[in-house]
Design a protein around this motif. Sequence first.
Motif, PDB file in Angstrom:
ATOM      1  N   GLY A 100     -11.826  -7.368  -4.556  1.00  0.00           N
ATOM      2  CA  GLY A 100     -10.569  -7.370  -3.850  1.00  0.00           C
ATOM      3  C   GLY A 100     -10.019  -6.197  -3.273  1.00  0.00           C
ATOM      4  N   ARG A 101     -10.682  -5.133  -3.299  1.00  0.00           N
ATOM      5  CA  ARG A 101     -10.472  -3.834  -2.742  1.00  0.00           C
ATOM      6  C   ARG A 101     -11.760  -3.191  -1.896  1.00  0.00           C
ATOM      7  N   TYR A 102     -11.393  -3.098  -0.422  1.00  0.00           N
ATOM      8  CA  TYR A 102     -12.343  -2.877   0.592  1.00  0.00           C
ATOM      9  C   TYR A 102     -12.001  -1.604   1.396  1.00  0.00           C
ATOM     10  N   GLU A 159     -11.209   3.644   0.071  1.00  0.00           N
ATOM     11  CA  GLU A 159     -10.971   3.500  -1.424  1.00  0.00           C
ATOM     12  C   GLU A 159     -12.353   3.508  -2.100  1.00  0.00           C
ATOM     13  N   ALA A 176      -2.129  -7.430  -6.283  1.00  0.00           N
ATOM     14  CA  ALA A 176      -0.788  -7.668  -5.295  1.00  0.00           C
ATOM     15  C   ALA A 176      -1.380  -8.600  -4.176  1.00  0.00           C
ATOM     16  N   MET A 177      -0.588  -9.760  -3.842  1.00  0.00           N
ATOM     17  CA  MET A 177      -1.091 -10.434  -2.574  1.00  0.00           C
ATOM     18  C   MET A 177      -0.565  -9.980  -1.563  1.00  0.00           C
ATOM     19  N   CYS A 178       0.673  -9.597  -1.724  1.00  0.00           N
ATOM     20  CA  CYS A 178       1.427  -8.811  -0.376  1.00  0.00           C
ATOM     21  C   CYS A 178       2.773  -8.020  -1.009  1.00  0.00           C
ATOM     22  N   GLY A 179       3.101  -7.204  -0.113  1.00  0.00           N
ATOM     23  CA  GLY A 179       4.059  -6.011  -0.553  1.00  0.00           C
ATOM     24  C   GLY A 179       4.847  -5.852   0.755  1.00  0.00           C
ATOM     25  N   ARG A 189      -9.211   2.061   4.798  1.00  0.00           N
ATOM     26  CA  ARG A 189      -8.679   2.975   3.893  1.00  0.00           C
ATOM     27  C   ARG A 189     -10.093   3.516   3.044  1.00  0.00           C
ATOM     28  N   GLN A 246      -4.980  -7.378   7.591  1.00  0.00           N
ATOM     29  CA  GLN A 246      -3.650  -7.624   6.986  1.00  0.00           C
ATOM     30  C   GLN A 246      -2.886  -8.281   8.100  1.00  0.00           C
ATOM     31  N   ARG A 257       7.951   2.483  -3.762  1.00  0.00           N
ATOM     32  CA  ARG A 257       7.261   2.868  -2.788  1.00  0.00           C
ATOM     33  C   ARG A 257       7.059   4.681  -2.898  1.00  0.00           C
ATOM     34  N   PHE A 269     -10.624  -3.947   5.844  1.00  0.00           N
ATOM     35  CA  PHE A 269      -9.886  -5.340   5.313  1.00  0.00           C
ATOM     36  C   PHE A 269      -8.950  -5.586   6.491  1.00  0.00           C
ATOM     37  N   ALA A 274       3.365  -6.482   4.429  1.00  0.00           N
ATOM     38  CA  ALA A 274       2.083  -6.744   4.889  1.00  0.00           C
ATOM     39  C   ALA A 274       1.226  -7.494   3.569  1.00  0.00           C
ATOM     40  N   ALA A 275       0.486  -8.342   4.236  1.00  0.00           N
ATOM     41  CA  ALA A 275      -0.122  -9.388   3.132  1.00  0.00           C
ATOM     42  C   ALA A 275      -1.621  -9.043   3.593  1.00  0.00           C
ATOM     43  N   GLY A 276      -2.444  -8.969   2.457  1.00  0.00           N
ATOM     44  CA  GLY A 276      -4.143  -8.863   2.736  1.00  0.00           C
ATOM     45  C   GLY A 276      -4.746 -10.293   2.652  1.00  0.00           C
ATOM     46  N   ARG A 334      -7.827 -10.731   0.100  1.00  0.00           N
ATOM     47  CA  ARG A 334      -7.318 -11.209  -1.080  1.00  0.00           C
ATOM     48  C   ARG A 334      -6.725 -12.574  -1.179  1.00  0.00           C
TER      49      ARG A 334
HETATM   50  P1  AMP Z   1      -0.153  -2.270   0.928  1.00  0.00           P
HETATM   51  O1  AMP Z   1      -0.235  -1.795   2.596  1.00  0.00           O
HETATM   52  O2  AMP Z   1      -1.012  -1.114   0.351  1.00  0.00           O
HETATM   53  O3  AMP Z   1       1.332  -2.630   0.582  1.00  0.00           O
HETATM   54  O4  AMP Z   1      -0.962  -3.523   0.874  1.00  0.00           O
HETATM   55  C1  AMP Z   1      -0.529  -4.662   1.194  1.00  0.00           C
HETATM   56  C2  AMP Z   1      -1.488  -5.839   1.056  1.00  0.00           C
HETATM   57  O5  AMP Z   1      -2.835  -5.496   1.592  1.00  0.00           O
HETATM   58  C3  AMP Z   1      -2.065  -5.903  -0.585  1.00  0.00           C
HETATM   59  O6  AMP Z   1      -0.901  -6.697  -1.118  1.00  0.00           O
HETATM   60  C4  AMP Z   1      -3.190  -6.584  -0.472  1.00  0.00           C
HETATM   61  O7  AMP Z   1      -3.198  -7.843  -0.396  1.00  0.00           O
HETATM   62  C5  AMP Z   1      -3.739  -5.960   0.724  1.00  0.00           C
HETATM   63  N1  AMP Z   1      -4.701  -4.951   0.595  1.00  0.00           N
HETATM   64  C6  AMP Z   1      -4.424  -3.460   0.208  1.00  0.00           C
HETATM   65  N2  AMP Z   1      -5.322  -2.552   0.092  1.00  0.00           N
HETATM   66  C7  AMP Z   1      -6.474  -3.115   0.205  1.00  0.00           C
HETATM   67  C8  AMP Z   1      -7.939  -2.882   0.041  1.00  0.00           C
HETATM   68  N3  AMP Z   1      -8.390  -1.644  -0.265  1.00  0.00           N
HETATM   69  N4  AMP Z   1      -9.022  -4.130   0.336  1.00  0.00           N
HETATM   70  C9  AMP Z   1      -8.198  -5.242   0.212  1.00  0.00           C
HETATM   71  N5  AMP Z   1      -6.963  -5.444   0.419  1.00  0.00           N
HETATM   72  C10 AMP Z   1      -6.012  -4.627   0.300  1.00  0.00           C
END
Ligand code: AMP
Length: 421
Positions: free
Chosen positions: A118-120, A113, A278-281, A111, A125, A256, A123, A303-305, A308
Amino acid sequence: MYQRPSGTNDILPADQPYWRYITSRLHHLAALYGYDEIETPLFEDTEVFTRGVGETTDIVEKEMYTIRERPDESLTLRPEFTAGVMRAYLENGMHVLPSPVRLYSIGAIFRRERPQAGRYRQFHQFNAEALGEQDPAVDLEIMSIAYDLYAGLGFTGLSFQLNSTGCPICRPTYLEILKPYFRQHLDQLGDDDRRRLERNPLRILDSKHPAAQTIIEAAPRIVDYLCAECKDHFARLRRYLEVLGRPYTLNHRLVRGLDYYTKTVFEVWAQGIGAQNAMCGGGRYDGLIEVLGGKPTPGVGFAAGLERTILLMKEQHLPVPALPGPQVFLAYLGESAKQRGIELLGDLRRAGIRVTATFGDRSMKAQMRSADKSAAGYAIILGDVELERGVAVVRNLRDKGQQEIPFAELIAHLQGLLAAA
Ligand code: AMP
């Protein structure tokens, strides 16, 4: 000197114990729950994501890495798993399998971003999906995988944040109440939120804009506007959570904001973790498969990162097992000893003993320094004198005791030492 692109990471040997441990736990957990692994390509037709993730999401609006191969072909690095997994499910006829079809994947996500802690931009999942069943017991199953993952890694104080975002029957009614509410408070909304007001008003609920926090807290709540079916689904899910004794907090700001995301939305939080990062959503997306061209098929997933998760494990000092390093270090002096040593390395490895050497014909002192720095517990020392007598010296690198062992007995002797260690 070249540097890695911003927002990417080198996963160095020192971090590999975390990766190996987490991925092995994930495979184990998936097997406990009866989920099968699926691997889809790192890139898909761009449309899989524009349709499957949704035109009005941040991801599609500004975060995709898109490559135009030809004027008529546009490919995008996957910014999430779900849409690609649904594409594969339909393309490979998995919809005829007995439902629910339970799938999981582990891999890289891309992505564009703004990188920060913690935001890459690249990354990883873990992603799990259950397709073809609307029963809230399946929502519970997906939520339990997420919970067990973090519990198994040693996190404590775990709980769910939970909401229902309704369905295409009840959500429009709610939005007709939410939109005028936010319009009344336009002055407190940030620019992004104002833009969202017409295109994707639900997303305002998870806005971080400081001035908007009070009005968001006081906003009408979707759970008060659910249709009978969504209300019943949510009530049963909550009952099942209670049966399992899993703590949850209703969080009306968890959304969402896409039409095909329906009913359940959840996150897992741990002691001191969650509100910020968030750790996961996850949640339910009963409308998604239809959007991608399939027959209406319910689905739920999360999905869990992994980066993170590792950051949080380090913050909380959660232990991980070490990876197997070399058990034995071979040192030699002279060309004949080296040749015998090279032969011996092969014999030891065939016997399943992890062994290494420095090579480069260094002094015995230099070789022993390397041996002491390695994870090996024993060194085999070979010189011309030993060679002539048909023995090797086996040195205990911890207590420095050493012993001469005839070649014929060397492997059995080392196996005995290693088994006793
Ligand atoms: P999402 O797919 O956006 O619901 O994200 C699910 C999980 O992926 C999040 O809870 C984070 O743990 C991880 N995550 C999402 N975006 C990033 C990011 N840019 N860098 C690292 N981890 C991420």
